[in-house]
Design a protein around this motif. Sequence first.
Motif, PDB file in Angstrom:
ATOM      1  N   SER A   1      -2.832  10.308   3.790  1.00  0.00           N
ATOM      2  CA  SER A   1      -2.979   8.862   3.579  1.00  0.00           C
ATOM      3  C   SER A   1      -1.646   8.143   3.750  1.00  0.00           C
ATOM      4  O   SER A   1      -1.600   7.023   4.284  1.00  0.00           O
ATOM      5  CB  SER A   1      -3.538   8.597   2.179  1.00  0.00           C
ATOM      6  N   LEU A   2      -0.574   8.780   3.314  1.00  0.00           N
ATOM      7  CA  LEU A   2       0.749   8.176   3.471  1.00  0.00           C
ATOM      8  C   LEU A   2       1.078   7.958   4.943  1.00  0.00           C
ATOM      9  O   LEU A   2       1.520   6.866   5.340  1.00  0.00           O
ATOM     10  CB  LEU A   2       1.798   9.078   2.826  1.00  0.00           C
TER      11      LEU A   2
ATOM     12  N   THR B   1      -1.040   5.207   6.609  1.00  0.00           N
ATOM     13  CA  THR B   1      -0.539   3.873   6.258  1.00  0.00           C
ATOM     14  C   THR B   1       0.718   3.537   7.053  1.00  0.00           C
ATOM     15  O   THR B   1       0.869   2.415   7.559  1.00  0.00           O
ATOM     16  CB  THR B   1      -0.248   3.808   4.747  1.00  0.00           C
TER      17      THR B   1
ATOM     18  N   HIS C   1       1.074   4.493  -2.574  1.00  0.00           N
ATOM     19  CA  HIS C   1       1.040   5.906  -2.191  1.00  0.00           C
ATOM     20  C   HIS C   1       2.199   6.671  -2.814  1.00  0.00           C
ATOM     21  O   HIS C   1       2.048   7.837  -3.212  1.00  0.00           O
ATOM     22  CB  HIS C   1       1.107   6.050  -0.668  1.00  0.00           C
TER      23      HIS C   1
ATOM     24  N   GLN D   1       0.830  -1.197   0.000  1.00  0.00           N
ATOM     25  CA  GLN D   1       0.000   0.000   0.000  1.00  0.00           C
ATOM     26  C   GLN D   1       0.872   1.258   0.000  1.00  0.00           C
ATOM     27  O   GLN D   1       0.568   2.249  -0.674  1.00  0.00           O
ATOM     28  CB  GLN D   1      -0.917  -0.009   1.232  1.00  0.00           C
TER      29      GLN D   1
ATOM     30  N   PHE E   1      -1.648  12.739  -4.989  1.00  0.00           N
ATOM     31  CA  PHE E   1      -0.947  12.254  -3.795  1.00  0.00           C
ATOM     32  C   PHE E   1      -1.538  12.872  -2.531  1.00  0.00           C
ATOM     33  O   PHE E   1      -1.864  14.063  -2.485  1.00  0.00           O
ATOM     34  CB  PHE E   1       0.541  12.594  -3.875  1.00  0.00           C
TER      35      PHE E   1
END
Length: 767
Positions: free
Chosen positions: A107-108, A111, A38, A34, A103
Amino acid sequence: MCSSKFFHILFLSCVFLITKTHELQTTQSLILLQLRKHLEYPTQLTNWENFNGDLCSISQNVHVTIKCEDDYITELKIMGDKLPKVSFFHGVAIQNQTLSESFSMDSLIVTLTRLTSLKVLSLVSLGIWGQLPDKIHRLNSLELLEMSSNFMFGSVPNGISRLQKLHTLTLDGNFFNESLPDHFFDSLSNLTVLSLKNNKLTGHFPDSISKIATITDVVLSHNQLSGKLPDLTTLLNLKLLDLRENHLDSELPLLPKSVTTALLSNNSFSGQIPEQFGQLDQLHQLDISSNALRGTPPSALFVLPNITYLNLASNMLSGSLPNTIKCGNKLGFVDISSNQFTGRLPSCLDTVSSNERVVKFTGNCLLVGQGNSKESDCKEGSVIKKPYWGKALWVLIVVICSVICSVSFAIVVLIIFRKRRRRSRETVPLQHTIPKVSEDRAPMEIASDARIVSEASEPGTQVSTSCRVFSIESLAEATCNFDQSTFLGEGSIGKVYKGRLENGSYVAIRSLSLFKRYSKRNLKVRLDLISKLQHPHLVSFLGYCIDDGGVEDSTSSKIFLVYEYISNGNFRAFLSDNGPERVLKWPDRLAVLIGVAKAVHFLHSGVIPASSSNRLKTNNILLDDYRIAKLSDYGMSVITEELDKLEAKGDGAWRLKKLADDVYDFGFILLEALLGPVVSGKGEAFLLNEMSSFGSQDGRQRIVDPVVLTTCSQESLSIVISITNKCISPEPANRPSFEDVLWNLQYAAQVQTTTDLDLKSDGASQC
């Protein structure tokens, strides 16, 4: 019966553990996949594709490191290739530099927080952009966080201050443009390394840093910090303080006795240099140049037992330095130039009586030498004071003239603006082309074509606007009429002599003969082009002399090129010397190679036209008293080759081949740095043959210099071997650019530094 029950329970337990372990491995692998998504599938993670096993066991490479403990990922390092190439970032995606518009920084980080055991996180040069979210505090096991050379902006999130286990925080080369809250560092009680250089940070230096007892490195250079610094004597473990290129305007702070390097140049520090600085017995390097310091510096500064580099230039320091000063035995470089010192230059700083150190003192009112025949050009009291009304009259005249000039200038600008506006549609954009040197062009017109590309010029790069023309008489006097005792040797082009100018400074003078190819005026233009090539890792070109006997139409000219004198020898001599004082360990060699790579990268992409065929050899790399590399014999193609040919159609490929040839030559410099004394006197064929030995561990042990093997990390060594192989590729098209070469060398140095720090913290011996 009991026995069968026992084995049954044992079997079920094993099945449960295997299943549980598989679940952990699967979960961790899915998180990494994942993460790869990203980061928009960087090429460095290509080997993750179609990999069905546990990513903890995947083979490592120089760009990616994954380490696991008990099937949990504890270390993740990814090094990309998206280096920031802009001075300002406005918070939107940039094609081919940042990740795409879709991007999501948030979210990065979400994760990443699923890797609950992560201790080391390094995401460098991946094009990550956006504001770093506060939720990064959820990575509560982090001990090292590095996200350098990305496009993060805004504030450094308060969430980082909640990472209580953090000992290294490195966010260099981003675009953070807000202040650091004073309470930010209150909870970071384990922090040892803080590096936020090359950002846009504003506000005051956080006082809370002075409360971190464990900190060893504080690097906040090249920002926009202002205000005053607190008393830093409480930082009993501080070694490195780097605050260059800011707007700090207080008096200099008191420093702890543990500090070894203090870099405070290019600020607005005022007041006097504290007497306490003369008690810093561990201090190696002190740079407080380009500030507004006054008074007389403490004499004890020059006598510190470990001081090697002392730069006090470009301040308002005054008074006389006691002639009784006895400089420290290790002091090799002193710069007190551009101040207001008077009196006699102390004997230990007089380069006439000692060649042991480099001393710069121009821009003062100092007497040099011990004789009474030499007098100062500016004596105290030599300026006659004029009546006050005279000054007032001159001020009034200057003001009136300024107003008249300003109004006239505004009118002229308005007229020009209107004319250009009418012709704007017909205007052709300026093209960055190689200047064609022809006989009917004016010298100043041609010289202006040597343009400096700002993005390629690193901090510290200087652009020379003019070049000094020496007379043949002055050079003859400097070399005792080119006496054999001043002969230094035969370089790759011309003979080299050591000379001493009227001001006492030493220079290297290269003598070469050129057959008639173009006029004297044209030759001067070409020499002026060379003067544009100014860089911290190039031997400074000071000027020239053309001796043609005064005959314009002579068939040949004798040219003398004057350079700064570097007295500490060349790289090849250091590699061949086994003396303990001159042994270059692997980190030292990397520093030399990086310096030269920066210089050649500047020659290739920092100026137009690019300078190729730069005679890259280890004996053309000179090391100053601080083992800082400086490349000599560069730029000779400007004189010895017909630049006019580059204008011809189709010669672009030829020019690219010339640049690739520099890469090829640098590959052999890398080889010599790896192999050491074994290559002394050997040729290119020998070196190419030895390359095959790098493929195996036994081969490396046999051929690599033992000094390298005993002071390197295997990963750092592998990175350099890999880029060396690419540099000496027989096909020019397959060779990397110097930007790629420089990037790999800097990465190798970073890997080596990390390894050294790990070994130091573990109390282990070197590899």
